[in-house]
Write a protein that holds these residues in place. Structure first.
Motif, PDB file in Angstrom:
ATOM      1  N   LYS A  24     -52.453 -45.442   1.714  1.00  0.00           N
ATOM      2  CA  LYS A  24     -53.259 -45.017   0.568  1.00  0.00           C
ATOM      3  C   LYS A  24     -54.729 -45.267   0.877  1.00  0.00           C
ATOM      4  O   LYS A  24     -55.110 -46.359   1.291  1.00  0.00           O
ATOM      5  CB  LYS A  24     -52.851 -45.794  -0.687  1.00  0.00           C
ATOM      6  N   ALA A  64     -43.525 -43.514  -3.668  1.00  0.00           N
ATOM      7  CA  ALA A  64     -44.537 -43.081  -4.638  1.00  0.00           C
ATOM      8  C   ALA A  64     -44.720 -44.148  -5.714  1.00  0.00           C
ATOM      9  O   ALA A  64     -45.848 -44.479  -6.087  1.00  0.00           O
ATOM     10  CB  ALA A  64     -44.149 -41.741  -5.262  1.00  0.00           C
ATOM     11  N   ASN A  65     -43.617 -44.702  -6.205  1.00  0.00           N
ATOM     12  CA  ASN A  65     -43.693 -45.763  -7.213  1.00  0.00           C
ATOM     13  C   ASN A  65     -44.415 -46.992  -6.661  1.00  0.00           C
ATOM     14  O   ASN A  65     -45.241 -47.590  -7.344  1.00  0.00           O
ATOM     15  CB  ASN A  65     -42.293 -46.145  -7.690  1.00  0.00           C
ATOM     16  N   GLY A  69     -47.795 -44.575  -8.264  1.00  0.00           N
ATOM     17  CA  GLY A  69     -47.689 -43.222  -8.810  1.00  0.00           C
ATOM     18  C   GLY A  69     -46.243 -42.813  -8.979  1.00  0.00           C
ATOM     19  O   GLY A  69     -45.356 -43.652  -9.121  1.00  0.00           O
ATOM     20  N   SER A  70     -46.035 -41.522  -8.916  1.00  0.00           N
ATOM     21  CA  SER A  70     -44.691 -40.954  -8.981  1.00  0.00           C
ATOM     22  C   SER A  70     -44.731 -39.616  -8.263  1.00  0.00           C
ATOM     23  O   SER A  70     -45.799 -39.158  -7.832  1.00  0.00           O
ATOM     24  CB  SER A  70     -44.244 -40.770 -10.434  1.00  0.00           C
ATOM     25  N   ASN A  73     -47.263 -36.980  -9.083  1.00  0.00           N
ATOM     26  CA  ASN A  73     -48.591 -37.010  -8.477  1.00  0.00           C
ATOM     27  C   ASN A  73     -48.655 -36.226  -7.166  1.00  0.00           C
ATOM     28  O   ASN A  73     -49.711 -36.150  -6.544  1.00  0.00           O
ATOM     29  CB  ASN A  73     -49.032 -38.450  -8.200  1.00  0.00           C
ATOM     30  N   LEU A 125     -49.797 -37.462  -2.171  1.00  0.00           N
ATOM     31  CA  LEU A 125     -49.981 -37.693  -3.595  1.00  0.00           C
ATOM     32  C   LEU A 125     -51.456 -37.885  -3.907  1.00  0.00           C
ATOM     33  O   LEU A 125     -52.202 -38.409  -3.086  1.00  0.00           O
ATOM     34  CB  LEU A 125     -49.257 -38.961  -4.060  1.00  0.00           C
ATOM     35  N   THR A 127     -53.228 -39.962  -6.733  1.00  0.00           N
ATOM     36  CA  THR A 127     -52.908 -40.886  -7.838  1.00  0.00           C
ATOM     37  C   THR A 127     -54.146 -41.208  -8.655  1.00  0.00           C
ATOM     38  O   THR A 127     -55.250 -40.968  -8.252  1.00  0.00           O
ATOM     39  CB  THR A 127     -52.306 -42.190  -7.309  1.00  0.00           C
TER      40      THR A 127
END
Length: 127
Positions: A24, A64-65, A69-70, A73, A125, A127
């Motif tokens: 990230k 993602a979690n 996020g999920s 995203n 993603l 986020t």
């Protein structure tokens, strides 16, 4: 890079090579390609392409979690299949994990994937 964070969770398979589950930077998350490995056992899912795709998307969801996020995203999904005849079945499974508006996506047929699996999916993603 001072704002680079490595994302790791036991809820998804451990990396099987020199890579991270995800990285990230700022609000963008790059999730490494996921294959149908069960996180607890690191064994491949047995079954048809739907069973394999379900495990892959569960792995992506877990990462993602962990990144805060999920899959909602997701802005880009890249799917690699060893047989494009599985395209429709993978679409059915993907629809169970994503809500509209759907992310951008590419799907390609490849000669082979790690551990001789039929599917690998990576995601980006925001986020």
């Amino acid at each position: 890079m001072t704002n680079r964070a490595i994302i790791s969770t036991p809820e998804a398979p451990a990396a099987i090579g020199p890579y991270s589950q995800a990285v990230k930077v700022g609000g963008t998350v790059w999730i490494s390609g996921q294959i149908p490995l069960v996180p607890d056992s690191m064994e491949l899912v047995k079954g048809d392409i739907k069973a394999q795709a379900t495990q892959v998307f569960q792995n992506l969801q877990a990462i993602a979690n962990a990144a805060g996020g999920s899959l909602d995203n997701a802005v880009k999904i890249n799917i690699s299949l060893t047989d494009l005849a599985d395209f429709a079945a993978v679409n059915e499974v993907m629809a169970e994990f994503f809500n509209e508006p759907y992310p951008a996506r590419a799907c390609v047929q490849v000669a082979a994937l790690p551990k001789a699996v039929d599917i690998e999916v990576e995601a980006i993603l925001a986020t």
